[in-house]
Design a protein around this motif. Sequence first.
Motif, mmCIF file in Angstrom:
data_model
loop_
_atom_site.group_PDB
_atom_site.id
_atom_site.type_symbol
_atom_site.label_atom_id
_atom_site.label_comp_id
_atom_site.label_asym_id
_atom_site.label_seq_id
_atom_site.Cartn_x
_atom_site.Cartn_y
_atom_site.Cartn_z
ATOM 1 N N SER A 181 0.568 -1.117 0.087
ATOM 2 C CA SER A 181 -0.213 0.132 -0.098
ATOM 3 C C SER A 181 0.924 1.254 -0.118
ATOM 4 O O SER A 181 1.795 1.232 0.829
ATOM 5 C CB SER A 181 -0.824 0.133 1.199
ATOM 6 O OG SER A 181 -1.777 1.039 1.095
ATOM 7 N N GLY A 182 0.506 2.173 -1.059
ATOM 8 C CA GLY A 182 1.513 3.478 -0.829
ATOM 9 C C GLY A 182 2.392 3.504 -1.919
ATOM 10 O O GLY A 182 3.358 4.184 -1.754
ATOM 11 N N GLY A 218 2.514 3.330 -4.839
ATOM 12 C CA GLY A 218 2.429 4.155 -6.155
ATOM 13 C C GLY A 218 1.967 3.599 -7.566
ATOM 14 O O GLY A 218 1.931 3.700 -8.332
ATOM 15 N N LYS A 219 0.936 2.600 -6.801
ATOM 16 C CA LYS A 219 0.404 1.475 -7.993
ATOM 17 C C LYS A 219 -0.760 2.519 -8.602
ATOM 18 O O LYS A 219 -1.008 2.323 -9.961
ATOM 19 C CB LYS A 219 -0.291 0.365 -7.442
ATOM 20 C CG LYS A 219 0.758 -0.660 -6.600
ATOM 21 C CD LYS A 219 0.161 -2.058 -6.076
ATOM 22 C CE LYS A 219 -1.091 -1.519 -5.268
ATOM 23 N NZ LYS A 219 -0.609 -0.945 -3.789
ATOM 24 N N THR A 220 -1.550 3.060 -7.767
ATOM 25 C CA THR A 220 -2.743 3.935 -8.460
ATOM 26 C C THR A 220 -2.055 5.023 -9.371
ATOM 27 O O THR A 220 -2.568 5.233 -10.609
ATOM 28 C CB THR A 220 -3.536 4.316 -7.357
ATOM 29 O OG1 THR A 220 -4.100 3.535 -6.610
ATOM 30 C CG2 THR A 220 -4.604 5.517 -7.838
ATOM 31 N N VAL A 221 -1.008 5.685 -8.843
ATOM 32 C CA VAL A 221 -0.296 6.634 -9.517
ATOM 33 C C VAL A 221 -0.056 6.137 -10.668
ATOM 34 O O VAL A 221 -0.021 6.927 -11.887
ATOM 35 C CB VAL A 221 0.900 7.265 -8.675
ATOM 36 C CG1 VAL A 221 1.798 8.215 -9.670
ATOM 37 C CG2 VAL A 221 0.308 7.917 -7.600
ATOM 38 N N GLN A 274 -10.202 2.899 -7.857
ATOM 39 C CA GLN A 274 -10.018 2.167 -6.723
ATOM 40 C C GLN A 274 -11.401 2.574 -5.832
ATOM 41 O O GLN A 274 -11.874 1.632 -5.104
ATOM 42 C CB GLN A 274 -8.817 2.556 -6.146
ATOM 43 C CG GLN A 274 -8.742 1.778 -4.777
ATOM 44 C CD GLN A 274 -7.079 2.051 -4.371
ATOM 45 O OE1 GLN A 274 -6.385 2.581 -4.884
ATOM 46 N NE2 GLN A 274 -6.684 1.556 -3.252
ATOM 47 N N GLU A 318 -7.481 -2.461 -8.187
ATOM 48 C CA GLU A 318 -8.166 -3.152 -6.935
ATOM 49 C C GLU A 318 -9.551 -3.599 -7.542
ATOM 50 O O GLU A 318 -10.503 -3.218 -6.666
ATOM 51 C CB GLU A 318 -8.062 -2.645 -5.873
ATOM 52 C CG GLU A 318 -6.547 -2.050 -5.699
ATOM 53 C CD GLU A 318 -6.086 -1.790 -4.094
ATOM 54 O OE1 GLU A 318 -6.923 -2.082 -3.327
ATOM 55 O OE2 GLU A 318 -4.896 -1.455 -4.005
ATOM 56 N N HIS A 325 -3.896 -6.375 -4.621
ATOM 57 C CA HIS A 325 -3.276 -6.786 -3.361
ATOM 58 C C HIS A 325 -3.533 -8.275 -3.286
ATOM 59 O O HIS A 325 -2.785 -9.055 -2.593
ATOM 60 C CB HIS A 325 -3.627 -6.274 -2.051
ATOM 61 C CG HIS A 325 -3.528 -4.719 -1.816
ATOM 62 N ND1 HIS A 325 -2.235 -4.505 -1.589
ATOM 63 C CD2 HIS A 325 -4.302 -3.822 -1.792
ATOM 64 C CE1 HIS A 325 -2.331 -2.927 -1.509
ATOM 65 N NE2 HIS A 325 -3.646 -2.604 -1.610
HETATM 66 N N1 LIG Z 1 -2.214 13.914 -5.806
HETATM 67 C C1 LIG Z 1 -1.475 13.402 -4.968
HETATM 68 N N2 LIG Z 1 -0.934 14.512 -4.284
HETATM 69 C C2 LIG Z 1 0.274 14.274 -3.404
HETATM 70 N N3 LIG Z 1 0.477 12.921 -3.188
HETATM 71 C C3 LIG Z 1 -0.131 11.873 -3.750
HETATM 72 C C4 LIG Z 1 -1.229 12.159 -4.683
HETATM 73 N N4 LIG Z 1 -1.424 11.019 -5.124
HETATM 74 C C5 LIG Z 1 -0.899 9.801 -4.691
HETATM 75 N N5 LIG Z 1 0.038 10.610 -3.695
HETATM 76 C C6 LIG Z 1 1.147 10.121 -2.716
HETATM 77 O O1 LIG Z 1 1.722 9.063 -3.799
HETATM 78 C C7 LIG Z 1 1.999 7.663 -3.025
HETATM 79 C C8 LIG Z 1 1.382 6.644 -3.633
HETATM 80 O O2 LIG Z 1 -0.088 6.645 -3.670
HETATM 81 P P1 LIG Z 1 -0.921 5.516 -4.747
HETATM 82 O O3 LIG Z 1 -2.248 5.979 -4.447
HETATM 83 O O4 LIG Z 1 -0.451 5.231 -5.985
HETATM 84 O O5 LIG Z 1 -0.652 4.257 -3.776
HETATM 85 P P2 LIG Z 1 -1.107 2.572 -4.035
HETATM 86 O O6 LIG Z 1 -0.028 2.034 -4.433
HETATM 87 O O7 LIG Z 1 -2.272 2.740 -5.062
HETATM 88 O O8 LIG Z 1 -1.712 2.253 -2.508
HETATM 89 P P3 LIG Z 1 -2.978 1.441 -2.325
HETATM 90 O O9 LIG Z 1 -3.012 -0.046 -2.362
HETATM 91 O O10 LIG Z 1 -3.290 1.881 -0.720
HETATM 92 O O11 LIG Z 1 -4.033 1.958 -3.018
HETATM 93 C C9 LIG Z 1 1.396 8.042 -1.678
HETATM 94 O O12 LIG Z 1 2.258 7.970 -0.692
HETATM 95 C C10 LIG Z 1 0.361 9.093 -1.880
HETATM 96 O O13 LIG Z 1 0.626 9.924 -0.785
#
Ligand SMILES: Nc1ncnc2c1ncn2[C@@H]1O[C@H](COP(=O)(O)OP(=O)(O)OP(=O)(O)O)[C@@H](O)[C@H]1O
Lengths: 278, 271
Positions: B44-45, B47-50, B93, B172, B205
Amino acid sequence: MAENQQKVTMIELFGAGVIRSVTNCGRFARFQTDSLFASAAACVSPKTYSLIWNQMLAIGVLSVPVVMITGAFVGMVLAIQAYDQLAGLGIEEHLGVLINLSVVKELGPVLAAVMLAGRVGGALTAELGTMNVTEQIMAVRSMGTDPIRYLVAPRLIACLLLTPVLIIYADFLGIIGGYLISVPYLDINSRAYWNFSASGVELWDITIGIAKGFFFGAAIAGVSCYKGFHCREGAQGVGQACTEGFVGSFIIILAIDFVLVVVFKAIYASVWPVKLLL
Amino acid sequence: MNSENNNYLITLKNLTKRFGKLAVLDDVSLSFEKGKTTVIIGPSGCGKTVLIKHIIVLLRPSEGEVYFHNERIDNLHEKQLAKVRTQMGFLFQSGALFDSMTVEENILFPVMQHTKIRDRAKLQEIAKAKLAMVGLDGFQEYYPAKLSGGQKKRVALARAIALEPEVILYDEPTTGLDPIRSDVINELIIKLKKDLGITSIVVTHDMKSATKIADRIIMLHKGRIEADGDAESIQNSPSQVVQRFIKGEISEGDIQSMQVSFEDIKTNGKK
Ligand SMILES: Nc1ncnc2c1ncn2[C@@H]1O[C@H](COP(=O)(O)OP(=O)(O)OP(=O)(O)O)[C@@H](O)[C@H]1O
Ligand SMILES: [Mg+2]
């Protein structure tokens, strides 16, 4: 040394502030031009008419009662306030001119617009702000639709078209309110009241009052939608955006009003001689 | 090189994304094969969503490039991107359903926006078919607020596939669903690939789902690619990070820091 560092950070802070405000101004200007073009495009595309129609219902029809109440009280208060002064001079029969001119030119449009900034603007910011923080605006983009065209343009058009209409309602009720206090309650001669009003209030006065409505409507929709689209995360972000949206529209309404008064005066001055000739 | 290139539908080149000072993605290069299912896993966190949002250019890279059909898309104007985006479906998500619209209107939104179909019966049929795919036929008139979390997710999935896109990006898809429903979604992803040749990129996940659907698994860790291969090679990966993730074990360091904070609480309590 330490002091030197302090100074640098002060300058840095100032610089960061300047950069931020310039960026925000640019963003605001771009949003407004995009909305303007999108609205122009929406006017000629029948696909958006139903969206505009829905917004007109939400923005216009449901605002009629509050705007009418606003107008009525403005007229009534003006009558009571102005009566004593005019009676002191012995010209209380001129009360009609004073009330109707103030209502039609200034107070009706401005107070109706402020009322709408609260009622309509607040709802627009809250709605779009919530859509923003729950990723719904991004979802619109992800499906290949321009959110400004889909969400902002119908709201802007509805506000633009309906604010003048609502101002007419406010004016109308203002005039009735003023009359009800002046004639039945303060015992002014009804014929004199209307005669003085008719000679004092010109079509021009009514026209500029209503014309202001277009600008106020655009300002309310423009500022509220912008705030909604750019609000920060969370419930607090939406709340803050609503506050900023209302304060912003209020100030812009007053500023536009000032500019328009100056402009219309200049126009009137240049048209007046022609009118005399006719 | 060129012939190889043609098998790839989407390519990310040296993608870096920073939010302020925080580098979420750090020089990621990846290609996604046409007609295959690629699964992206990671804590988690990480950067997958990014990452997945960059593929459809909902976020723009700080550095690096994104290609779709060998054409660069990360520098396109929003208007030009609209056409690219209609070829992709994106499952958020959070679902991101329009809460002022019914389930049916949600699903028909992309259809109304991008096709000329206006016949009421035809539209209803489309909505019904998509909802049936996710096992929610009969919920047409519901508003999203009245649906459970998992139901929302499935409606969002139905909306993402409404235009029958070439690529579907799932963020997800099985989180918040019971094991049987999850498996329905897995089967759906497999079926879309087999029957329609759809390319899928799935963030998850859920290791069980990942092993079932993936042609290739990529593990992301701290903004970089930690592992890349088919399900088997990931299972046998020598990397500590990967092994811990797939077995769901916490690292020694994390245990220790937890231990320390518990000790702190205890000693504070005694005082
Ligand atoms: N718009 C934004 N502005 C600032 N920081 C961001 C933004 N979007 C995401 N982040 C940061 O980028 C990081 C990765 O976020 P992301 O949402 O990609 O995680 P993830 O891998 O999808 O996690 P999860 O499995 O919990 O969904 C996080 O630390 C978050 O704080
Ligand atoms: Mg995520």
